[in-house]
Design a protein around this motif. Structure first.
Motif, PDB file in Angstrom:
ATOM      1  N   LEU A   1      -6.275 -23.673 -27.726  1.00 24.28           N
ATOM      2  CA  LEU A   1      -7.488 -23.917 -26.936  1.00 24.28           C
ATOM      3  C   LEU A   1      -8.772 -23.618 -27.719  1.00 24.28           C
ATOM      4  CD1 LEU A   1      -6.426 -22.639 -23.422  1.00 24.28           C
ATOM      5  CD2 LEU A   1      -6.623 -24.989 -24.201  1.00 24.28           C
ATOM      6  N   PRO A   2      -9.038 -22.579 -28.362  1.00 21.33           N
ATOM      7  CA  PRO A   2      -8.467 -21.236 -28.309  1.00 21.33           C
ATOM      8  C   PRO A   2      -8.985 -20.472 -27.086  1.00 21.33           C
ATOM      9  CG  PRO A   2     -10.254 -21.260 -29.880  1.00 21.33           C
ATOM     10  CD  PRO A   2     -10.120 -22.672 -29.327  1.00 21.33           C
ATOM     11  N   ALA A   3      -8.150 -19.548 -26.578  1.00 23.16           N
ATOM     12  CA  ALA A   3      -8.518 -18.763 -25.405  1.00 23.16           C
ATOM     13  C   ALA A   3      -8.095 -17.313 -25.591  1.00 23.16           C
ATOM     14  CB  ALA A   3      -7.852 -19.344 -24.159  1.00 23.16           C
ATOM     15  N   LEU A   4      -8.839 -16.406 -24.949  1.00 17.86           N
ATOM     16  CA  LEU A   4      -8.496 -14.997 -25.003  1.00 17.86           C
ATOM     17  C   LEU A   4      -7.123 -14.758 -24.376  1.00 17.86           C
ATOM     18  CD1 LEU A   4     -11.847 -13.294 -23.890  1.00 17.86           C
ATOM     19  CD2 LEU A   4     -10.942 -13.526 -26.209  1.00 17.86           C
ATOM     20  N   HIS A   5      -6.412 -13.788 -24.910  1.00 17.80           N
ATOM     21  CA  HIS A   5      -5.113 -13.413 -24.375  1.00 17.80           C
ATOM     22  C   HIS A   5      -5.318 -12.736 -23.018  1.00 17.80           C
ATOM     23  CE1 HIS A   5      -1.313 -11.313 -23.905  1.00 17.80           C
ATOM     24  NE2 HIS A   5      -0.826 -12.124 -24.836  1.00 17.80           N
ATOM     25  N   GLY A   6      -4.509 -13.109 -22.038  1.00 18.66           N
ATOM     26  CA  GLY A   6      -4.624 -12.536 -20.700  1.00 18.66           C
ATOM     27  C   GLY A   6      -4.423 -11.032 -20.686  1.00 18.66           C
ATOM     28  N   GLY A   7      -3.579 -10.514 -21.562  1.00 19.23           N
ATOM     29  CA  GLY A   7      -3.344  -9.073 -21.624  1.00 19.23           C
ATOM     30  C   GLY A   7      -4.564  -8.307 -22.098  1.00 19.23           C
ATOM     31  N   SER A   8      -5.247  -8.837 -23.104  1.00 20.94           N
ATOM     32  CA  SER A   8      -6.451  -8.147 -23.576  1.00 20.94           C
ATOM     33  C   SER A   8      -7.554  -8.229 -22.531  1.00 20.94           C
ATOM     34  CB  SER A   8      -6.915  -8.695 -24.923  1.00 20.94           C
ATOM     35  OG  SER A   8      -7.209 -10.063 -24.843  1.00 20.94           O
ATOM     36  N   LEU A   9      -7.659  -9.354 -21.841  1.00 22.12           N
ATOM     37  CA  LEU A   9      -8.660  -9.498 -20.790  1.00 22.12           C
ATOM     38  C   LEU A   9      -8.331  -8.588 -19.605  1.00 22.12           C
ATOM     39  CD1 LEU A   9     -11.234 -10.899 -19.927  1.00 22.12           C
ATOM     40  CD2 LEU A   9      -9.861 -12.825 -19.134  1.00 22.12           C
ATOM     41  N   GLY A  10      -7.058  -8.523 -19.230  1.00 24.32           N
ATOM     42  CA  GLY A  10      -6.640  -7.641 -18.140  1.00 24.32           C
ATOM     43  C   GLY A  10      -6.890  -6.176 -18.468  1.00 24.32           C
ATOM     44  N   ALA A  11      -6.583  -5.780 -19.695  1.00 28.79           N
ATOM     45  CA  ALA A  11      -6.827  -4.395 -20.121  1.00 28.79           C
ATOM     46  C   ALA A  11      -8.322  -4.097 -20.109  1.00 28.79           C
ATOM     47  CB  ALA A  11      -6.250  -4.165 -21.509  1.00 28.79           C
ATOM     48  N   PHE A  12      -9.135  -5.054 -20.540  1.00 26.89           N
ATOM     49  CA  PHE A  12     -10.589  -4.900 -20.518  1.00 26.89           C
ATOM     50  C   PHE A  12     -11.083  -4.641 -19.093  1.00 26.89           C
ATOM     51  CE2 PHE A  12     -14.736  -7.398 -20.487  1.00 26.89           C
ATOM     52  CZ  PHE A  12     -15.520  -6.353 -20.973  1.00 26.89           C
ATOM     53  N   LEU A  13     -10.574  -5.409 -18.136  1.00 29.95           N
ATOM     54  CA  LEU A  13     -10.967  -5.234 -16.736  1.00 29.95           C
ATOM     55  C   LEU A  13     -10.548  -3.859 -16.216  1.00 29.95           C
ATOM     56  CD1 LEU A  13      -9.946  -8.758 -15.432  1.00 29.95           C
ATOM     57  CD2 LEU A  13     -12.279  -7.894 -15.600  1.00 29.95           C
ATOM     58  N   GLU A  14      -9.308  -3.475 -16.497  1.00 34.09           N
ATOM     59  CA  GLU A  14      -8.798  -2.189 -16.024  1.00 34.09           C
ATOM     60  C   GLU A  14      -9.571  -1.021 -16.643  1.00 34.09           C
ATOM     61  OE1 GLU A  14      -4.772   0.344 -16.510  1.00 34.09           O
ATOM     62  OE2 GLU A  14      -4.496  -1.734 -15.859  1.00 34.09           O
ATOM     63  N   LEU A  15      -9.860  -1.114 -17.926  1.00 26.53           N
ATOM     64  CA  LEU A  15     -10.624  -0.053 -18.592  1.00 26.53           C
ATOM     65  C   LEU A  15     -12.064   0.014 -18.075  1.00 26.53           C
ATOM     66  CD1 LEU A  15      -9.208  -0.512 -22.176  1.00 26.53           C
ATOM     67  CD2 LEU A  15      -8.986   1.543 -20.753  1.00 26.53           C
ATOM     68  N   THR A  16     -12.627  -1.122 -17.709  1.00 24.28           N
ATOM     69  CA  THR A  16     -13.965  -1.136 -17.116  1.00 24.28           C
ATOM     70  C   THR A  16     -13.949  -0.411 -15.776  1.00 24.28           C
ATOM     71  OG1 THR A  16     -14.575  -3.197 -18.229  1.00 24.28           O
ATOM     72  CG2 THR A  16     -15.833  -2.625 -16.262  1.00 24.28           C
ATOM     73  N   ALA A  17     -12.932  -0.660 -14.958  1.00 24.01           N
ATOM     74  CA  ALA A  17     -12.812   0.025 -13.669  1.00 24.01           C
ATOM     75  C   ALA A  17     -12.681   1.527 -13.876  1.00 24.01           C
ATOM     76  CB  ALA A  17     -11.610  -0.516 -12.899  1.00 24.01           C
ATOM     77  N   THR A  18     -11.840   1.922 -14.813  1.00 21.12           N
ATOM     78  CA  THR A  18     -11.636   3.342 -15.095  1.00 21.12           C
ATOM     79  C   THR A  18     -12.925   3.983 -15.609  1.00 21.12           C
ATOM     80  OG1 THR A  18      -9.341   2.821 -15.652  1.00 21.12           O
ATOM     81  CG2 THR A  18     -10.148   4.974 -16.297  1.00 21.12           C
ATOM     82  N   ALA A  19     -13.651   3.268 -16.457  1.00 21.85           N
ATOM     83  CA  ALA A  19     -14.920   3.784 -16.975  1.00 21.85           C
ATOM     84  C   ALA A  19     -15.936   3.965 -15.850  1.00 21.85           C
ATOM     85  CB  ALA A  19     -15.470   2.849 -18.050  1.00 21.85           C
ATOM     86  N   GLN A  20     -15.992   3.010 -14.919  1.00 23.05           N
ATOM     87  CA  GLN A  20     -16.933   3.133 -13.798  1.00 23.05           C
ATOM     88  C   GLN A  20     -16.575   4.336 -12.935  1.00 23.05           C
ATOM     89  OE1 GLN A  20     -19.822   1.075 -13.130  1.00 23.05           O
ATOM     90  NE2 GLN A  20     -20.173   2.918 -11.943  1.00 23.05           N
ATOM     91  N   LEU A  21     -15.290   4.595 -12.745  1.00 24.66           N
ATOM     92  CA  LEU A  21     -14.875   5.791 -12.011  1.00 24.66           C
ATOM     93  C   LEU A  21     -15.326   7.057 -12.719  1.00 24.66           C
ATOM     94  CD1 LEU A  21     -11.287   4.797 -10.836  1.00 24.66           C
ATOM     95  CD2 LEU A  21     -13.229   5.379  -9.360  1.00 24.66           C
TER      96      LEU A  21
END
Length: 137
Positions: free
Chosen positions: A50-70
């Motif tokens: 495509l090229p496209a970002l890997h879903g795992g790296s994007l998912g980890a980014f989202l989860e780490l953002t949530a944890t950081a906001q907490l």
């Protein structure tokens, strides 16, 4: 050991989580509003056609953002653990920088509810969103 370290803010959190360092996550804090930034790197590509970002790296980014906001909201003696995570991949992530913001919907005695949205070029066009519950107590 990570579990025994006092987490007093998102900077501490990103220093102790190896995957956050691999993603080279960066923070911008304005008051209680946190924006995380994942600079593009070739190792983040999942589909080179495509090229496209890997879903795992994007998912980890989202989860780490949530944890950081907490961690902005409260000081923890351990890293909040995800209990329930739901990610919606809305459009392919281009090989460019990605940004995310989180909103804490509720913090109880033991569980917190957080939502996150990630975007690239236009904030109003998220490429992925996350809804999650974290064990905090």
């Amino acid at each position: 050991m990570i579990q025994d370290m006092m987490i007093s803010g998102p900077e501490d959190l990103f220093k102790v989580i190896p995957f956050a360092r691999l993603l080279d996550l960066r923070l911008e804090l304005a008051g209680n509003e946190l924006t995380t930034h994942m600079p593009f790197a070739p190792h983040l590509i999942g589909n080179p056609m495509l090229p496209a970002l890997h879903g795992g790296s994007l998912g980890a980014f989202l989860e780490l953002t949530a944890t950081a906001q907490l961690s902005v909201f409260e000081t923890f003696d351990h890293i909040p653990k995800p209990v329930d995570v739901n990610i919606q991949y809305l459009r392919p992530g281009k090989p460019i920088d990605t940004y995310a913001r989180a909103r804490i919907n509720r913090v109880g005695r033991t569980i917190a509810n957080v939502e996150v949205w990630a975007w690239q070029e236009v904030r109003e066009q998220p490429i992925a969103t996350l809804q999650a519950h974290f064990l905090i107590g």
